[in-house]
Scaffold this motif. Structure first.
Motif, PDB file in Angstrom:
ATOM      1  N   ALA A 531       0.894  -1.233   0.046  1.00 51.97           N
ATOM      2  CA  ALA A 531      -0.161   0.047  -0.017  1.00 51.97           C
ATOM      3  C   ALA A 531       0.652   1.452  -0.146  1.00 51.97           C
ATOM      4  CB  ALA A 531      -1.015   0.036   1.139  1.00 51.97           C
ATOM      5  N   SER A 532       2.232   1.182   0.264  1.00 50.35           N
ATOM      6  CA  SER A 532       2.936   2.289   0.278  1.00 50.35           C
ATOM      7  C   SER A 532       3.509   2.765  -1.172  1.00 50.35           C
ATOM      8  CB  SER A 532       4.194   2.072   0.953  1.00 50.35           C
ATOM      9  OG  SER A 532       5.098   1.072   0.569  1.00 50.35           O
ATOM     10  N   ARG A 533       3.099   2.135  -2.085  1.00 55.49           N
ATOM     11  CA  ARG A 533       3.299   2.274  -3.466  1.00 55.49           C
ATOM     12  C   ARG A 533       2.449   2.540  -4.373  1.00 55.49           C
ATOM     13  NH1 ARG A 533       7.820  -1.661  -6.147  1.00 55.49           N
ATOM     14  NH2 ARG A 533       9.680  -1.019  -4.959  1.00 55.49           N
ATOM     15  N   GLY A 534       2.415   3.696  -5.126  1.00 54.43           N
ATOM     16  CA  GLY A 534       1.465   3.975  -6.209  1.00 54.43           C
ATOM     17  C   GLY A 534       1.630   2.959  -7.566  1.00 54.43           C
ATOM     18  N   VAL A 535       0.522   2.634  -7.983  1.00 55.10           N
ATOM     19  CA  VAL A 535       0.722   1.601  -9.212  1.00 55.10           C
ATOM     20  C   VAL A 535      -0.204   2.162 -10.395  1.00 55.10           C
ATOM     21  CG1 VAL A 535       0.277  -0.573 -10.016  1.00 55.10           C
ATOM     22  CG2 VAL A 535       1.160  -0.291  -7.585  1.00 55.10           C
ATOM     23  N   LEU A 536       0.310   2.290 -11.439  1.00 60.49           N
ATOM     24  CA  LEU A 536      -0.323   2.712 -12.644  1.00 60.49           C
ATOM     25  C   LEU A 536      -0.012   1.384 -13.672  1.00 60.49           C
ATOM     26  CD1 LEU A 536      -1.029   6.045 -14.417  1.00 60.49           C
ATOM     27  CD2 LEU A 536      -0.596   3.913 -15.726  1.00 60.49           C
ATOM     28  N   LEU A 537      -1.161   0.817 -14.229  1.00 56.28           N
ATOM     29  CA  LEU A 537      -0.632  -0.344 -15.000  1.00 56.28           C
ATOM     30  C   LEU A 537      -1.714  -0.320 -16.083  1.00 56.28           C
ATOM     31  CD1 LEU A 537      -3.095  -2.947 -14.901  1.00 56.28           C
ATOM     32  CD2 LEU A 537      -2.184  -3.012 -12.746  1.00 56.28           C
ATOM     33  N   VAL A 538      -1.056  -0.656 -17.394  1.00 50.69           N
ATOM     34  CA  VAL A 538      -1.592  -0.679 -18.712  1.00 50.69           C
ATOM     35  C   VAL A 538      -1.878  -2.060 -18.826  1.00 50.69           C
ATOM     36  CG1 VAL A 538      -1.274  -0.728 -20.996  1.00 50.69           C
ATOM     37  CG2 VAL A 538      -0.867   1.325 -19.658  1.00 50.69           C
ATOM     38  N   THR A 539      -3.167  -2.508 -19.206  1.00 52.56           N
ATOM     39  CA  THR A 539      -3.618  -3.941 -19.538  1.00 52.56           C
ATOM     40  C   THR A 539      -4.729  -4.021 -20.323  1.00 52.56           C
ATOM     41  OG1 THR A 539      -4.381  -5.922 -18.401  1.00 52.56           O
ATOM     42  CG2 THR A 539      -5.050  -3.899 -17.435  1.00 52.56           C
ATOM     43  N   HIS A 540      -4.820  -5.439 -21.023  1.00 52.25           N
ATOM     44  CA  HIS A 540      -5.933  -5.422 -21.748  1.00 52.25           C
ATOM     45  C   HIS A 540      -7.094  -6.175 -20.861  1.00 52.25           C
ATOM     46  CE1 HIS A 540      -3.112  -5.061 -25.206  1.00 52.25           C
ATOM     47  NE2 HIS A 540      -4.003  -4.428 -25.636  1.00 52.25           N
ATOM     48  N   ARG A 541      -6.743  -7.167 -19.972  1.00 52.70           N
ATOM     49  CA  ARG A 541      -7.556  -7.796 -19.179  1.00 52.70           C
ATOM     50  C   ARG A 541      -8.266  -6.739 -18.186  1.00 52.70           C
ATOM     51  NH1 ARG A 541      -8.843 -12.889 -20.478  1.00 52.70           N
ATOM     52  NH2 ARG A 541      -9.043 -13.158 -17.982  1.00 52.70           N
ATOM     53  N   LEU A 542      -9.655  -7.000 -18.039  1.00 48.41           N
ATOM     54  CA  LEU A 542     -10.461  -6.139 -17.165  1.00 48.41           C
ATOM     55  C   LEU A 542     -10.721  -7.140 -15.989  1.00 48.41           C
ATOM     56  CD1 LEU A 542     -12.809  -4.860 -19.891  1.00 48.41           C
ATOM     57  CD2 LEU A 542     -10.671  -3.918 -19.134  1.00 48.41           C
ATOM     58  N   SER A 543     -10.799  -8.393 -15.925  1.00 49.65           N
ATOM     59  CA  SER A 543     -11.421  -9.244 -14.885  1.00 49.65           C
ATOM     60  C   SER A 543     -10.778  -8.825 -13.609  1.00 49.65           C
ATOM     61  CB  SER A 543     -11.314 -10.588 -15.437  1.00 49.65           C
ATOM     62  OG  SER A 543     -11.754 -10.840 -16.454  1.00 49.65           O
ATOM     63  N   ALA A 544      -9.504  -8.585 -13.294  1.00 48.76           N
ATOM     64  CA  ALA A 544      -8.824  -8.510 -12.453  1.00 48.76           C
ATOM     65  C   ALA A 544      -8.451  -7.113 -12.028  1.00 48.76           C
ATOM     66  CB  ALA A 544      -7.128  -9.065 -12.345  1.00 48.76           C
ATOM     67  N   LEU A 545      -9.395  -6.023 -12.244  1.00 47.84           N
ATOM     68  CA  LEU A 545      -9.352  -4.587 -11.913  1.00 47.84           C
ATOM     69  C   LEU A 545     -10.217  -4.305 -10.799  1.00 47.84           C
ATOM     70  CD1 LEU A 545      -8.887  -3.175 -15.451  1.00 47.84           C
ATOM     71  CD2 LEU A 545      -7.158  -3.891 -13.929  1.00 47.84           C
ATOM     72  N   ALA A 546     -10.842  -5.419  -9.934  1.00 49.09           N
ATOM     73  CA  ALA A 546     -11.724  -4.771  -8.812  1.00 49.09           C
ATOM     74  C   ALA A 546     -10.729  -3.983  -8.050  1.00 49.09           C
ATOM     75  CB  ALA A 546     -12.329  -6.058  -8.406  1.00 49.09           C
ATOM     76  N   GLY A 547      -9.589  -4.291  -7.584  1.00 51.91           N
ATOM     77  CA  GLY A 547      -8.771  -3.619  -6.642  1.00 51.91           C
ATOM     78  C   GLY A 547      -8.209  -2.130  -7.302  1.00 51.91           C
ATOM     79  N   ALA A 548      -8.689  -1.836  -8.450  1.00 57.33           N
ATOM     80  CA  ALA A 548      -8.168  -0.505  -8.863  1.00 57.33           C
ATOM     81  C   ALA A 548      -9.048   0.758  -8.433  1.00 57.33           C
ATOM     82  CB  ALA A 548      -8.173  -0.331 -10.302  1.00 57.33           C
ATOM     83  N   ASP A 549      -8.405   1.798  -7.996  1.00 57.82           N
ATOM     84  CA  ASP A 549      -9.316   2.863  -7.242  1.00 57.82           C
ATOM     85  C   ASP A 549     -10.067   3.748  -8.496  1.00 57.82           C
ATOM     86  OD1 ASP A 549      -8.077   2.552  -4.921  1.00 57.82           O
ATOM     87  OD2 ASP A 549      -6.384   3.867  -5.384  1.00 57.82           O
ATOM     88  N   GLN A 550      -9.260   3.452  -9.746  1.00 58.69           N
ATOM     89  CA  GLN A 550      -9.937   3.888 -10.955  1.00 58.69           C
ATOM     90  C   GLN A 550      -9.391   3.446 -12.277  1.00 58.69           C
ATOM     91  OE1 GLN A 550      -9.116   8.245 -11.952  1.00 58.69           O
ATOM     92  NE2 GLN A 550     -11.337   8.680 -11.354  1.00 58.69           N
ATOM     93  N   VAL A 551     -10.337   2.957 -13.229  1.00 57.62           N
ATOM     94  CA  VAL A 551     -10.050   2.430 -14.261  1.00 57.62           C
ATOM     95  C   VAL A 551     -10.355   3.732 -15.317  1.00 57.62           C
ATOM     96  CG1 VAL A 551     -10.566   0.720 -16.078  1.00 57.62           C
ATOM     97  CG2 VAL A 551     -10.676   0.281 -13.672  1.00 57.62           C
ATOM     98  N   LEU A 552      -9.108   4.027 -16.133  1.00 61.39           N
ATOM     99  CA  LEU A 552      -9.301   4.883 -17.330  1.00 61.39           C
ATOM    100  C   LEU A 552      -9.494   4.070 -18.514  1.00 61.39           C
ATOM    101  CD1 LEU A 552      -7.878   6.217 -14.886  1.00 61.39           C
ATOM    102  CD2 LEU A 552      -6.825   7.738 -16.674  1.00 61.39           C
ATOM    103  N   VAL A 553     -10.672   4.051 -19.386  1.00 59.54           N
ATOM    104  CA  VAL A 553     -11.059   3.814 -20.669  1.00 59.54           C
ATOM    105  C   VAL A 553     -10.724   4.535 -21.748  1.00 59.54           C
ATOM    106  CG1 VAL A 553     -12.539   2.409 -21.875  1.00 59.54           C
ATOM    107  CG2 VAL A 553     -12.698   2.277 -19.262  1.00 59.54           C
ATOM    108  N   MET A 554      -9.657   4.141 -22.468  1.00 58.37           N
ATOM    109  CA  MET A 554      -9.133   4.990 -23.541  1.00 58.37           C
ATOM    110  C   MET A 554      -9.977   4.434 -24.893  1.00 58.37           C
ATOM    111  SD  MET A 554      -5.095   5.798 -22.787  1.00 58.37           S
ATOM    112  CE  MET A 554      -5.013   7.053 -24.126  1.00 58.37           C
ATOM    113  N   GLY A 555     -10.278   5.491 -25.727  1.00 60.05           N
ATOM    114  CA  GLY A 555     -10.766   5.220 -27.188  1.00 60.05           C
ATOM    115  C   GLY A 555     -10.742   6.428 -27.827  1.00 60.05           C
ATOM    116  N   ARG A 556     -10.913   6.067 -29.192  1.00 62.41           N
ATOM    117  CA  ARG A 556     -11.002   7.322 -30.139  1.00 62.41           C
ATOM    118  C   ARG A 556     -12.526   7.701 -30.233  1.00 62.41           C
ATOM    119  NH1 ARG A 556      -7.171   4.171 -32.612  1.00 62.41           N
ATOM    120  NH2 ARG A 556      -5.209   5.321 -32.832  1.00 62.41           N
ATOM    121  N   PRO A 557     -12.664   9.115 -30.159  1.00 63.43           N
ATOM    122  CA  PRO A 557     -14.095   9.545 -30.124  1.00 63.43           C
ATOM    123  C   PRO A 557     -14.765   9.575 -31.644  1.00 63.43           C
ATOM    124  CG  PRO A 557     -12.742  11.645 -29.820  1.00 63.43           C
ATOM    125  CD  PRO A 557     -11.893  10.235 -29.520  1.00 63.43           C
TER     126      PRO A 557
END
Length: 591
Positions: A531-557
């Motif tokens: 918990a002392s570290r900040g983590v930003l990860l890029v991933t294709h998998r969505l199933s394991a992201l329940a522990g993320a404070d925030q999920v940023l969904v990128m796409g082209r408008p």
């Protein structure tokens, strides 16, 4: 050289040769040995001609003197001296290549990351590999043949002149014709072909690396046939460029043969009247006629030497251009970061637009905050700009618009060690070194102990793998992890990332090449632990992201617009209220 190379090429060649740190005494020694070796071959020809002509008169054996012994001496010394010249000259050139390549690596390592990041990997490979070799080849393939040709040409013309001055003058004139006209023809004709060849070679390296490293993605996207067609076209153009570069060499060889014929003819035309008048013994006529046939062996190497000069000059220009860019990026003192806040370092992006130098903007309008204990995930389709975003956040690429700050200061241009001490980046294609498992972890932090290394590997899911290794932590990993599976390589890189002391961690596809359950478990562990570290990860998998404070969904408008952060929320909120996210999640569940 001043008449055949441009001013830029001359300056670059002087600087690159200076970086070779050549031992001038060793080069002079190699030139002397080479001259003596070729002189032995010419002396062998002259002695044999004299011996045959003298023996044709059927004299007493004693009248032949020491000529048979000299034939053996020159025959043996020619081979021995040639071997010694190769040893000394190649050792000198290889030492220089090592010095130049070391200096180039040191300069790139001390430069800003964008200097290398802005280059295609094929270009980097060409410049630190083939271009350095081309500059080193200048010693053994251009300078040395020129020095040997000058030395042996002068000695041979002088020796023939002592026998019959007019024949010596004719031989000297023909040697000058072959030694100057042939290389000039070669240089002026080979320039365009050689420049085209080097450019296409860099394109070939870049395309080949793309096909090798991203073959799976290209196959899935259906683009591999087009890449292979481009590769085939590049190979055809490269072969055509080599053919064009060979034509001037043929012209130079024709000039060399013509000059040798003229020298023989000159010996006959000047020698026959001298023999008829009694001013020259007929035995020596054979010598002044046959020696030129061996003397032009030296000038025959000047055509290829001229081509090498052009190739080395072009390579020097590219190397100097790279070193200038690297040195310019470190010309001023790096800006130190302020002391880290009491609560820990914080990385912020506001209105950030990202893209590679010289390329289009791939993503824009990005806002995010990452501090100790924060858990952020960035998701989106391949090619949307996620990796480019990570490189920009780590200070390796300059923002195209907006700003990135690390503890209130832009990481771009800050002291590299300061940035690395606060933000660690593990790229998807990070390098695994050909050394022990332990030393691969110590790349991130040199103080990693053996028990700590074992714990880090276990945390990355490599505990059983470590237990099965024949030498444990001391087991050597093959070059760029060739002895590991794709999943093992990714976990080793993850263990290295966990070993880094930086409080903020950026991870690019940590679950790549792992089976779905293992990848999900690994990502979940990253989001839940430390918990002392900040983590930003890029991933294709969505199933394991329940522990993320925030999920940023990128796409082209829109298809012709740069990517944006289209939605941001917790994993649960997106799964409940976002149809596209929920559909993508359901597809993973069905796999």
């Amino acid at each position: 050289m001043s008449t055949v190379l441009t001013p830029a090429e001359r300056r670059a060649l002087r600087r690159a040769v200076h970086l070779l740190e050549l031992d001038r005494a060793r080069f002079a020694l190699s030139a002397l040995i080479g001259t003596l070796g070729l002189a032995s071959a010419i002396a062998l020809s002259g002695t044999a001609a004299w011996l045959i002509a003298r023996a044709s008169r059927m004299p007493d054996l004693v009248a032949l003197g020491v000529a048979p012994v000299m034939v053996r001496l020159f025959g043996i010394s020619r081979a021995v001296l040639r071997y010694c010249e190769r040893l000394v000259s190649h050792d000198t050139a290889l030492r220089g290549m090592t010095a130049l390549r070391t200096r180039l690596y040191q300069t790139l390592a001390a430069s800003r990351a964008d200097v290398v990041a802005g280059l295609r990997r094929g270009d980097v490979l060409a410049r630190v590999g083939a271009d350095v070799d081309a500059v080193g080849d200048l010693v053994v393939r251009a300078w040395l043949p020129a020095a040997v040709a000058a030395g042996t040409g002068a000695l041979t013309a002088l020796a023939v002149g002592l026998i019959h001055p007019p024949a010596g003058l004719a031989l000297g004139a023909c040697l000058l014709l072959a030694g100057i006209a042939g290389p000039l023809v070669t240089i002026r004709s080979a320039r365009a072909a050689e420049l085209a060849r080097t450019e296409q070679a860099a394109d070939l390296s870049a395309t080949l690396l793309t096909a090798l490293e991203h073959g799976g993605e290209l196959n899935v996207a259906g683009r591999m046939p087009a890449v292979m067609k481009d590769l085939e076209d590049l190979e055809h153009r490269l072969a055509a460029a080599r053919d064009r570069a060979g034509r001037p060499a043929a012209a130079a060889a024709a000039i060399d043969a013509a000059a040798a014929g003229l020298a023989v003819l000159g010996g006959l035309l000047t020698g026959l009247p001298a023999v008829a008048s009694g001013a020259l013994d007929g035995v020596w006529l054979a010598v002044i006629v046959l020696v030129p046939l061996s003397a032009f062996e030296a000038t025959a190497a000047l055509g290829p030497a001229a081509v090498q000069l052009i190739a080395s000059a072009g390579a020097a220009v590219r190397i100097v251009e790279l070193t200038d860019r690297a040195e310019a990026s470190t010309a001023g003192p790096a800006r130190p970061l302020p002391p880290a806040p009491i609560g820990g370092s914080r990385l912020r992006a506001r209105g950030l637009a990202v893209g590679w130098p010289g390329g289009p903007i791939v993503a824009e309008g990005i806002d995010l905050d990452l501090g100790p204990g924060d858990r952020l995930a960035v998701v989106g389709p391949s090619g949307i700009g996620k990796t480019t975003l990570l490189l920009t956040l780590a200070g390796m690429l300059q923002p195209r618009a907006g700003e990135v700050t690390l503890d209130g200061v832009a990481p771009w241009g800050a002291a590299r060690d300061d940035v690395a001490g606060r933000v660690s980046l593990t790229a998807e294609d990070a390098h695994v070194f050909s050394t022990s498992v332990l030393e691969n972890l110590r790349v991130a932090r040199g103080s990693v102990s053996r028990p700590e290394a074992a714990a880090l590997l276990a945390r990355a899911g490599l505990g059983p793998w470590l237990d099965a290794l024949p030498e444990g932590l001391d087991t050597t990993v093959g070059p760029d992890a060739t002895t590991l599976s794709g999943g093992e390589r990714r976990r080793l890189l993850l263990a290295r990332a966990l070993a880094a002391p930086a409080p903020l961690m950026l991870l690019d596809e940590p679950g790549e090449h792992l089976d779905a359950p293992t990848a999900d478990r690994l990502v979940a562990d990253l989001l839940d632990a430390d918990a002392s570290r900040g983590v930003l990860l890029v991933t294709h998998r969505l199933s394991a992201l329940a522990g993320a404070d925030q999920v940023l969904v990128m796409g082209r408008p829109a298809p012709d617009r740069p990517a944006e952060v289209l939605r941001r929320a917790t994993h649960a909120a997106l799964a409940d209220h976002d149809d596209a996210y929920r559909w993508a999640l359901s597809q993973e569940d069905e796999q």
